[in-house]
Design a protein around this motif. Structure first.
Motif, short mmCIF file in Angstrom:
data_model
loop_
_atom_site.label_atom_id
_atom_site.label_comp_id
_atom_site.label_asym_id
_atom_site.label_seq_id
_atom_site.Cartn_x
_atom_site.Cartn_y
_atom_site.Cartn_z
N GLU A 86 -37.24 -2.84 -12.55
CA GLU A 86 -37.24 -4.19 -11.98
C GLU A 86 -36.47 -4.21 -10.68
N ILE A 87 -37.04 -4.86 -9.69
CA ILE A 87 -36.37 -5.10 -8.41
C ILE A 87 -35.71 -6.47 -8.49
N ASP A 88 -34.42 -6.53 -8.24
CA ASP A 88 -33.71 -7.80 -8.41
C ASP A 88 -34.14 -8.85 -7.40
N PHE A 89 -33.98 -8.54 -6.10
CA PHE A 89 -34.27 -9.55 -5.08
C PHE A 89 -34.84 -8.93 -3.81
N LEU A 90 -35.79 -9.61 -3.24
CA LEU A 90 -36.23 -9.36 -1.87
C LEU A 90 -35.86 -10.59 -1.06
N LEU A 91 -35.04 -10.40 -0.04
CA LEU A 91 -34.56 -11.51 0.80
C LEU A 91 -35.02 -11.33 2.23
N LYS A 92 -34.97 -12.42 2.96
CA LYS A 92 -35.17 -12.35 4.41
C LYS A 92 -33.93 -12.91 5.09
N ASP A 93 -33.37 -12.15 6.00
CA ASP A 93 -32.27 -12.60 6.83
C ASP A 93 -32.89 -13.41 7.96
N LEU A 146 -38.77 0.66 -4.85
CA LEU A 146 -39.36 -0.01 -3.69
C LEU A 146 -40.48 0.82 -3.07
N PHE A 147 -40.39 2.14 -3.22
CA PHE A 147 -41.34 3.04 -2.55
C PHE A 147 -42.42 3.57 -3.51
N ARG A 148 -42.44 3.05 -4.72
CA ARG A 148 -43.49 3.44 -5.66
C ARG A 148 -44.82 2.85 -5.21
N PRO A 149 -45.92 3.58 -5.40
CA PRO A 149 -47.22 3.01 -5.05
C PRO A 149 -47.54 1.73 -5.82
N ASN A 164 -39.60 -0.83 6.22
CA ASN A 164 -38.87 -1.77 7.08
C ASN A 164 -37.79 -2.56 6.33
N ILE A 165 -37.70 -2.32 5.03
CA ILE A 165 -36.79 -3.11 4.21
C ILE A 165 -35.44 -2.41 4.07
N HIS A 166 -34.37 -3.14 4.32
CA HIS A 166 -33.02 -2.61 4.20
C HIS A 166 -32.57 -2.76 2.75
N GLN A 167 -32.04 -1.68 2.19
CA GLN A 167 -31.61 -1.69 0.80
C GLN A 167 -30.09 -1.74 0.70
#
Length: 271
Positions: A86-93, A146-149, A164-167
């Motif tokens: 599970e990915i917790d959060f994807l945010l946009k700054d 994040l990089f899984r197909p 392009n996503i910062h982890q």
């Protein structure tokens, strides 16, 4: 206990390390926001598990700040019918126009000097997890998701590209040292996270505890400041409660009230 008090306890818990990298993980600077009481009253959570509840707190805070926007949260990644993670959060700054993948961690660790290596000494109160195990899981399992197909279509729907996503990780923790241990000896981690001490059950039978009042909070209340405690019990009563935990190899968190305005937090361990 009041969920707003739990939220305030979560907010006041310091990051486990200051700005910069720790074993390859970069700390996310959680925005500090004064949320008006009328908005704070809208905070609700049906999740009783502490880890899930603090996810609600994190999302609530982000949704009430102007800098960040939650794009997706609690994203389960599957390979056919098998859950990969599970990915917790994807945010946009919104200020810097950058997307972020944030993993949220909220932990309680005790320091066991019996381990030879410094960082191996931070373990869960019940010895069933450790700081280094969590770091390893973040680096080797959670961030690579994040990089899984299987994640690709999800990112595409959100108009995102993994490259392009910062982890980063929002890693908050409460640290407990052996009683009378010199905190200055602690290396690598943020000393502001030191929240109390730990003792074993035999040590709790000392005379220094007999004259005080006690409360053992449920786990979802562990982040709460002890000054919010209302139902205090005697030394004899808390001993019975602790004995029940110890018999099941569980280490309870205990609040101790000394006088009217002095409080201590400590774990009583079974090992």
């Amino acid at each position: 206990m009041n969920i707003q008090k739990q939220f305030k306890g979560f907010l006041s818990t310091p990051p486990l390390w200051d700005n910069g990298n720790f074993l390859g993980l970069k700390q996310f600077n959680l925005p500090v926001a004064e949320i008006p009481q009328e908005i704070l009253q809208n905070l609700h959570s049906s999740r009783s598990i502490l880890g899930k509840r603090v996810e609600n707190f994190f999302e609530f805070l982000i949704n009430n700040t102007s800098r960040y926007k939650v794009l997706l949260s609690n994203i389960q990644i599957h390979q056919e019918k098998i859950k990969l993670g599970e990915i917790d959060f994807l945010l946009k700054d919104l200020q810097e126009e950058k997307p972020y993948h944030i993993e949220l961690v909220y932990k309680f660790y005790v320091y066991d000097p019996s381990f030879e290596d410094e960082l191996h000494r931070w373990i869960g109160p019940n010895r069933r997890d450790s700081l280094l195990q969590k770091v390893q899981k973040l680096r080797e399992r959670q961030f690579p998701l994040l990089f899984r197909p299987e994640t690709g279509n999800l990112l595409k729907s959100a108009k995102l590209k993994a490259g392009n996503i910062h982890q980063q990780v929002c890693f908050k923790a409460n640290l407990f040292l052996p009683k009378q241990f010199n905190y200055k000896k602690i290396a690598h981690l943020n000393k502001a996270c030191i929240a109390g001490y730990w003792i074993n059950f035999d040590a709790f039978k000392g005379e220094e505890y007999e004259k005080h009042k006690f409360y053992s909070p449920k786990k979802q209340d562990w982040p709460v400041n002890p000054s919010y405690g209302r139902t205090w019990v005697t030394y004899e009563q808390i001993q019975l409660q602790i004995a029940s935990f110890i018999s099941r190899e569980k280490a309870p968190l205990v609040w101790m009230k000394k006088g009217d305005e002095t409080y201590e937090r400590f774990f009583v361990v079974w090992w």
